[in-house]
Design a protein around this motif. Structure first.
Motif, PDB file in Angstrom:
ATOM      1  N   GLY A 179      -1.706  -3.628  -0.759  1.00  0.00           N
ATOM      2  CA  GLY A 179      -1.764  -2.574  -1.279  1.00  0.00           C
ATOM      3  C   GLY A 179      -2.243  -1.299  -0.527  1.00  0.00           C
ATOM      4  N   GLU A 180      -2.567  -1.427   0.507  1.00  0.00           N
ATOM      5  CA  GLU A 180      -3.457  -0.498   1.375  1.00  0.00           C
ATOM      6  C   GLU A 180      -2.466   0.399   1.974  1.00  0.00           C
ATOM      7  OE1 GLU A 180      -6.465  -0.664   5.174  1.00  0.00           O
ATOM      8  OE2 GLU A 180      -6.033  -2.300   4.425  1.00  0.00           O
ATOM      9  N   VAL A 181      -2.441   1.865   1.967  1.00  0.00           N
ATOM     10  CA  VAL A 181      -1.736   2.900   2.669  1.00  0.00           C
ATOM     11  C   VAL A 181      -1.884   2.645   4.032  1.00  0.00           C
ATOM     12  CG1 VAL A 181      -0.983   5.114   2.561  1.00  0.00           C
ATOM     13  CG2 VAL A 181      -1.814   4.039   0.243  1.00  0.00           C
ATOM     14  N   GLN A 182      -0.763   2.650   4.625  1.00  0.00           N
ATOM     15  CA  GLN A 182      -0.830   2.633   6.382  1.00  0.00           C
ATOM     16  C   GLN A 182      -0.990   4.029   6.702  1.00  0.00           C
ATOM     17  OE1 GLN A 182      -1.480  -0.726   7.563  1.00  0.00           O
ATOM     18  NE2 GLN A 182      -1.917  -0.947   5.645  1.00  0.00           N
ATOM     19  N   LYS A 183      -1.911   4.826   6.632  1.00  0.00           N
ATOM     20  CA  LYS A 183      -1.806   6.227   6.741  1.00  0.00           C
ATOM     21  C   LYS A 183      -1.375   6.471   8.372  1.00  0.00           C
ATOM     22  CE  LYS A 183      -4.201   7.910   2.927  1.00  0.00           C
ATOM     23  NZ  LYS A 183      -4.940   8.994   2.222  1.00  0.00           N
ATOM     24  N   LYS A 184      -1.684   5.764   9.146  1.00  0.00           N
ATOM     25  CA  LYS A 184      -1.357   5.985  10.552  1.00  0.00           C
ATOM     26  C   LYS A 184       0.013   5.439  10.972  1.00  0.00           C
ATOM     27  CE  LYS A 184      -5.886   6.056  12.113  1.00  0.00           C
ATOM     28  NZ  LYS A 184      -7.107   5.348  13.000  1.00  0.00           N
ATOM     29  N   GLU A 185       0.899   4.752  10.167  1.00  0.00           N
ATOM     30  CA  GLU A 185       2.086   4.387  10.358  1.00  0.00           C
ATOM     31  C   GLU A 185       3.216   5.167   9.681  1.00  0.00           C
ATOM     32  OE1 GLU A 185       3.031   1.552  11.816  1.00  0.00           O
ATOM     33  OE2 GLU A 185       1.131   0.531  12.232  1.00  0.00           O
ATOM     34  N   SER A 186       4.505   4.872  10.268  1.00  0.00           N
ATOM     35  CA  SER A 186       5.703   5.820   9.869  1.00  0.00           C
ATOM     36  C   SER A 186       6.569   4.528   9.656  1.00  0.00           C
ATOM     37  CB  SER A 186       6.085   6.879  10.550  1.00  0.00           C
ATOM     38  OG  SER A 186       7.335   7.050  10.451  1.00  0.00           O
ATOM     39  N   PHE A 187       7.737   4.812   8.513  1.00  0.00           N
ATOM     40  CA  PHE A 187       8.627   4.055   8.552  1.00  0.00           C
ATOM     41  C   PHE A 187       9.716   4.174   9.568  1.00  0.00           C
ATOM     42  CE2 PHE A 187       7.468   3.145   4.058  1.00  0.00           C
ATOM     43  CZ  PHE A 187       7.851   1.910   3.993  1.00  0.00           C
ATOM     44  N   THR A 188       9.906   5.127  10.344  1.00  0.00           N
ATOM     45  CA  THR A 188      10.519   5.393  11.551  1.00  0.00           C
ATOM     46  C   THR A 188      10.350   4.558  12.563  1.00  0.00           C
ATOM     47  OG1 THR A 188      10.557   7.737  10.652  1.00  0.00           O
ATOM     48  CG2 THR A 188      11.452   7.230  12.867  1.00  0.00           C
ATOM     49  N   PHE A 189       8.935   4.292  12.671  1.00  0.00           N
ATOM     50  CA  PHE A 189       8.795   3.462  13.990  1.00  0.00           C
ATOM     51  C   PHE A 189       8.124   2.212  13.454  1.00  0.00           C
ATOM     52  CE2 PHE A 189       7.897   8.159  15.055  1.00  0.00           C
ATOM     53  CZ  PHE A 189       8.894   8.188  15.898  1.00  0.00           C
ATOM     54  N   LEU A 190       7.971   1.787  12.425  1.00  0.00           N
ATOM     55  CA  LEU A 190       7.485   0.681  11.757  1.00  0.00           C
ATOM     56  C   LEU A 190       8.157  -0.807  12.232  1.00  0.00           C
ATOM     57  CD1 LEU A 190       5.508  -0.517   9.748  1.00  0.00           C
ATOM     58  CD2 LEU A 190       7.523  -0.422   8.156  1.00  0.00           C
ATOM     59  N   LYS A 191       7.340  -1.715  13.100  1.00  0.00           N
ATOM     60  CA  LYS A 191       7.797  -2.808  13.462  1.00  0.00           C
ATOM     61  C   LYS A 191       7.564  -3.810  12.432  1.00  0.00           C
ATOM     62  CE  LYS A 191       8.129  -1.650  18.102  1.00  0.00           C
ATOM     63  NZ  LYS A 191       8.912  -0.560  18.212  1.00  0.00           N
ATOM     64  N   ILE A 192       8.489  -4.480  11.942  1.00  0.00           N
ATOM     65  CA  ILE A 192       8.222  -5.601  11.039  1.00  0.00           C
ATOM     66  C   ILE A 192       8.339  -6.981  11.454  1.00  0.00           C
ATOM     67  CG2 ILE A 192       9.265  -6.499   9.088  1.00  0.00           C
ATOM     68  CD1 ILE A 192      10.541  -3.815   8.530  1.00  0.00           C
TER      69      ILE A 192
END
Length: 193
Positions: A179-192
């Protein structure tokens, strides 16, 4: 000797607290925890676990609760917000400039038409029920899907955002399974992983 830090992990009802407690101590081998009354009149209790065990117990206890259809159990995220077991938070969507929502937006019938339509498209792509909660401090909605498969849901959310864009939101940020917001991340560049 340092003091052991505990983290609130679950909120339980009268009938469910013993089942959750037994699963934690027996199956999960959690020896140190604290249970305290959240609401005397309703019988709700909160179970705290060692901070070091928090990430490990969240998915296992939720799976146990869902598979055994145990009522009145919520998991507590990093921000101490209680959510229904079986739901994972995925995306933190910040409203466009000058637009403000309200706490009633947690219920679908109070969502504005454009936000409602976007959330229903999201639900179609994710293939499960989606709920939302409103955070006034950031003017944001946090979307959660009814699933225990966090990685799959995160992949589907990324695909949805890449396909549909951000809709009525200026930015949509990934949320960790705790539940922690990943403020430095973006879905565009997210590596899963």
């Amino acid at each position: 000797m340092s003091k052991l830090e505990l983290k609130s992990a679950f909120m339980t009802g009268i009938d469910s607290k013993k089942l959750v407690r037994n699963f934690l101590t027996g199956d999960m081998n959690i020896k140190i925890f604290r249970e305290w009354s959240y609401c005397e009149c309703c019988g709700y209790s909160v179970i705290d676990v060692p901070q070091d065990d928090y990430e490990r117990v969240l998915p296992e206890v939720q799976k146990f609760v869902v598979e055994n259809n145990i009522p009145y159990v919520k998991w507590i995220n990093q921000d101490n917000v209680a959510l229904e077991c079986g739901y994972v938070q995925l995306a933190y969507a910040i409203l466009r400039r000058k637009r403000k929502g309200n706490v009633l937006w947690c219920a679908n019938q109070y969502l504005p038409e454009d936000v409602y339509a976007y959330a229903r498209k999201m639900e179609e792509v994710l293939g499960v029920n989606v709920t939302q909660s409103y955070y006034d401090t950031d003017r944001a909605l946090c979307f959660a899907s009814r699933s225990l498969d966090y990685k799959k849901q995160l992949e589907l959310m990324k695909s949805f955002i890449l396909q549909e864009g951000t809709g009525p939101f200026s930015r949509i940020i990934p949320v960790s399974y705790t539940g922690e917001v990943q403020k430095k991340e973006s879905f565009t560049f997210l590596k899963i992983k």
